[in-house]
Design a protein around this motif. Structure first.
Motif, PDB file in Angstrom:
ATOM      1  N   ALA A  17       6.027   7.897  -7.475  1.00 31.08           N
ATOM      2  CA  ALA A  17       6.548   6.478  -8.376  1.00 31.08           C
ATOM      3  C   ALA A  17       6.130   6.568  -9.902  1.00 31.08           C
ATOM      4  O   ALA A  17       6.909   6.489 -10.643  1.00 31.08           O
ATOM      5  CB  ALA A  17       6.150   5.386  -7.638  1.00 31.08           C
ATOM      6  N   ARG A  18       4.873   6.679  -9.938  1.00 32.11           N
ATOM      7  CA  ARG A  18       4.118   6.885 -11.401  1.00 32.11           C
ATOM      8  C   ARG A  18       5.029   8.123 -12.239  1.00 32.11           C
ATOM      9  O   ARG A  18       5.245   7.887 -13.492  1.00 32.11           O
ATOM     10  CB  ARG A  18       2.687   6.993 -11.425  1.00 32.11           C
ATOM     11  N   SER A  35       0.950  -1.244  -0.005  1.00 32.03           N
ATOM     12  CA  SER A  35      -0.032   0.089  -0.094  1.00 32.03           C
ATOM     13  C   SER A  35       0.915   1.353  -0.086  1.00 32.03           C
ATOM     14  O   SER A  35       1.842   1.398   0.568  1.00 32.03           O
ATOM     15  CB  SER A  35      -0.955   0.078   1.198  1.00 32.03           C
ATOM     16  N   LEU A  36       0.484   2.111  -0.878  1.00 31.54           N
ATOM     17  CA  LEU A  36       1.266   3.364  -0.677  1.00 31.54           C
ATOM     18  C   LEU A  36       0.245   4.421  -0.562  1.00 31.54           C
ATOM     19  O   LEU A  36      -0.953   4.424  -0.898  1.00 31.54           O
ATOM     20  CB  LEU A  36       1.901   3.740  -2.173  1.00 31.54           C
ATOM     21  N   THR A  37       0.954   5.582  -0.128  1.00 30.23           N
ATOM     22  CA  THR A  37      -0.059   6.869  -0.007  1.00 30.23           C
ATOM     23  C   THR A  37      -0.142   7.550  -1.267  1.00 30.23           C
ATOM     24  O   THR A  37       0.562   6.959  -2.257  1.00 30.23           O
ATOM     25  CB  THR A  37       0.763   7.907   0.813  1.00 30.23           C
ATOM     26  N   ASP A  38      -1.149   8.348  -1.867  1.00 28.12           N
ATOM     27  CA  ASP A  38      -1.393   8.852  -2.959  1.00 28.12           C
ATOM     28  C   ASP A  38      -0.179   9.572  -3.125  1.00 28.12           C
ATOM     29  O   ASP A  38       0.151   9.711  -4.706  1.00 28.12           O
ATOM     30  CB  ASP A  38      -2.529   9.945  -2.946  1.00 28.12           C
ATOM     31  N   GLN A  39       0.443  10.537  -2.239  1.00 29.05           N
ATOM     32  CA  GLN A  39       1.799  11.131  -2.823  1.00 29.05           C
ATOM     33  C   GLN A  39       2.952  10.066  -3.135  1.00 29.05           C
ATOM     34  O   GLN A  39       3.541  10.396  -4.112  1.00 29.05           O
ATOM     35  CB  GLN A  39       1.887  11.994  -1.592  1.00 29.05           C
ATOM     36  N   GLN A  40       3.060   8.887  -2.451  1.00 31.51           N
ATOM     37  CA  GLN A  40       4.028   8.259  -2.923  1.00 31.51           C
ATOM     38  C   GLN A  40       3.666   7.572  -4.250  1.00 31.51           C
ATOM     39  O   GLN A  40       4.274   7.416  -5.249  1.00 31.51           O
ATOM     40  CB  GLN A  40       4.346   6.869  -1.721  1.00 31.51           C
ATOM     41  N   SER A  76       8.225   9.492 -16.759  1.00 31.61           N
ATOM     42  CA  SER A  76       9.277  10.397 -17.297  1.00 31.61           C
ATOM     43  C   SER A  76      10.297   9.373 -17.905  1.00 31.61           C
ATOM     44  O   SER A  76      11.262  10.030 -18.437  1.00 31.61           O
ATOM     45  CB  SER A  76      10.044  11.153 -16.167  1.00 31.61           C
ATOM     46  N   GLY A  77      10.318   7.956 -17.714  1.00 31.53           N
ATOM     47  CA  GLY A  77      11.291   6.989 -18.552  1.00 31.53           C
ATOM     48  C   GLY A  77      12.419   6.874 -17.607  1.00 31.53           C
ATOM     49  O   GLY A  77      13.496   6.249 -17.934  1.00 31.53           O
ATOM     50  N   ARG A  78      12.391   7.461 -16.283  1.00 34.15           N
ATOM     51  CA  ARG A  78      13.650   7.242 -15.432  1.00 34.15           C
ATOM     52  C   ARG A  78      13.609   5.808 -14.807  1.00 34.15           C
ATOM     53  O   ARG A  78      14.912   5.213 -14.673  1.00 34.15           O
ATOM     54  CB  ARG A  78      13.409   8.145 -14.210  1.00 34.15           C
ATOM     55  N   TYR A  79      12.367   5.125 -14.818  1.00 30.00           N
ATOM     56  CA  TYR A  79      12.166   3.636 -14.327  1.00 30.00           C
ATOM     57  C   TYR A  79      11.161   3.160 -15.498  1.00 30.00           C
ATOM     58  O   TYR A  79      10.333   3.848 -15.724  1.00 30.00           O
ATOM     59  CB  TYR A  79      11.962   3.488 -13.139  1.00 30.00           C
ATOM     60  N   SER A  80      11.327   1.787 -15.705  1.00 32.04           N
ATOM     61  CA  SER A  80      10.759   1.137 -16.447  1.00 32.04           C
ATOM     62  C   SER A  80       9.306   0.654 -15.790  1.00 32.04           C
ATOM     63  O   SER A  80       8.382   0.417 -16.619  1.00 32.04           O
ATOM     64  CB  SER A  80      11.319  -0.169 -17.042  1.00 32.04           C
ATOM     65  N   SER A  81       9.157   0.404 -14.451  1.00 34.45           N
ATOM     66  CA  SER A  81       7.932   0.169 -13.895  1.00 34.45           C
ATOM     67  C   SER A  81       7.896   0.616 -12.513  1.00 34.45           C
ATOM     68  O   SER A  81       8.898   0.826 -12.134  1.00 34.45           O
ATOM     69  CB  SER A  81       7.892  -1.404 -14.007  1.00 34.45           C
ATOM     70  N   MET A  82       6.755   0.330 -12.007  1.00 35.69           N
ATOM     71  CA  MET A  82       6.759   0.810 -10.508  1.00 35.69           C
ATOM     72  C   MET A  82       7.660  -0.204  -9.719  1.00 35.69           C
ATOM     73  O   MET A  82       7.959   0.132  -8.573  1.00 35.69           O
ATOM     74  CB  MET A  82       5.065   0.722 -10.139  1.00 35.69           C
ATOM     75  N   SER A  83       7.645  -1.632 -10.226  1.00 29.62           N
ATOM     76  CA  SER A  83       8.229  -2.560  -9.521  1.00 29.62           C
ATOM     77  C   SER A  83       9.984  -1.975  -9.568  1.00 29.62           C
ATOM     78  O   SER A  83      10.622  -2.116  -8.254  1.00 29.62           O
ATOM     79  CB  SER A  83       8.323  -3.965 -10.169  1.00 29.62           C
TER      80      SER A  83
END
Length: 91
Positions: free
Chosen positions: A17-18, A8-13, A23-30
């Protein structure tokens, strides 16, 4: 090996992350969460090493003879004067 986990994440987290994924910095939430956990692991290990080093330093200092406040002040003044000479700063 990877393990699936529900978190579970907060809305802000979640928004942060999204945004990293979008932005392409990471390929996925994982990937974002894995990086975050890796940084936390490194921080925890670093803190453990630093704490152990500080404990060792304190133990060594406790075994050394103590000096008076006057002697410590004299040593500090000498060190400051030496540093001023090195960097050529007038008092």
């Amino acid at each position: 090996m990877s393990v699936k986990s529900s978190i579970s994440l907060t809305d802000q987290q979640d928004a942060f992350a999204r945004s990293l994924v979008e932005s392409g910095r990471y390929s996925s939430m994982s990937s974002v969460l894995q990086q975050g956990l890796e940084l936390l692991r490194q921080k925890t290990e670093t803190e453990a090493v630093e704490t152990a080093a500080l404990r060792e330093l304190v133990q060594r200092r406790l075994k050394d003879p103590m000096i008076s406040t006057t002697e410590m002040e004299s040593r500090v003044e000498t060190m400051i004067a030496r540093k001023r000479r090195v960097i050529r700063v007038d008092p």
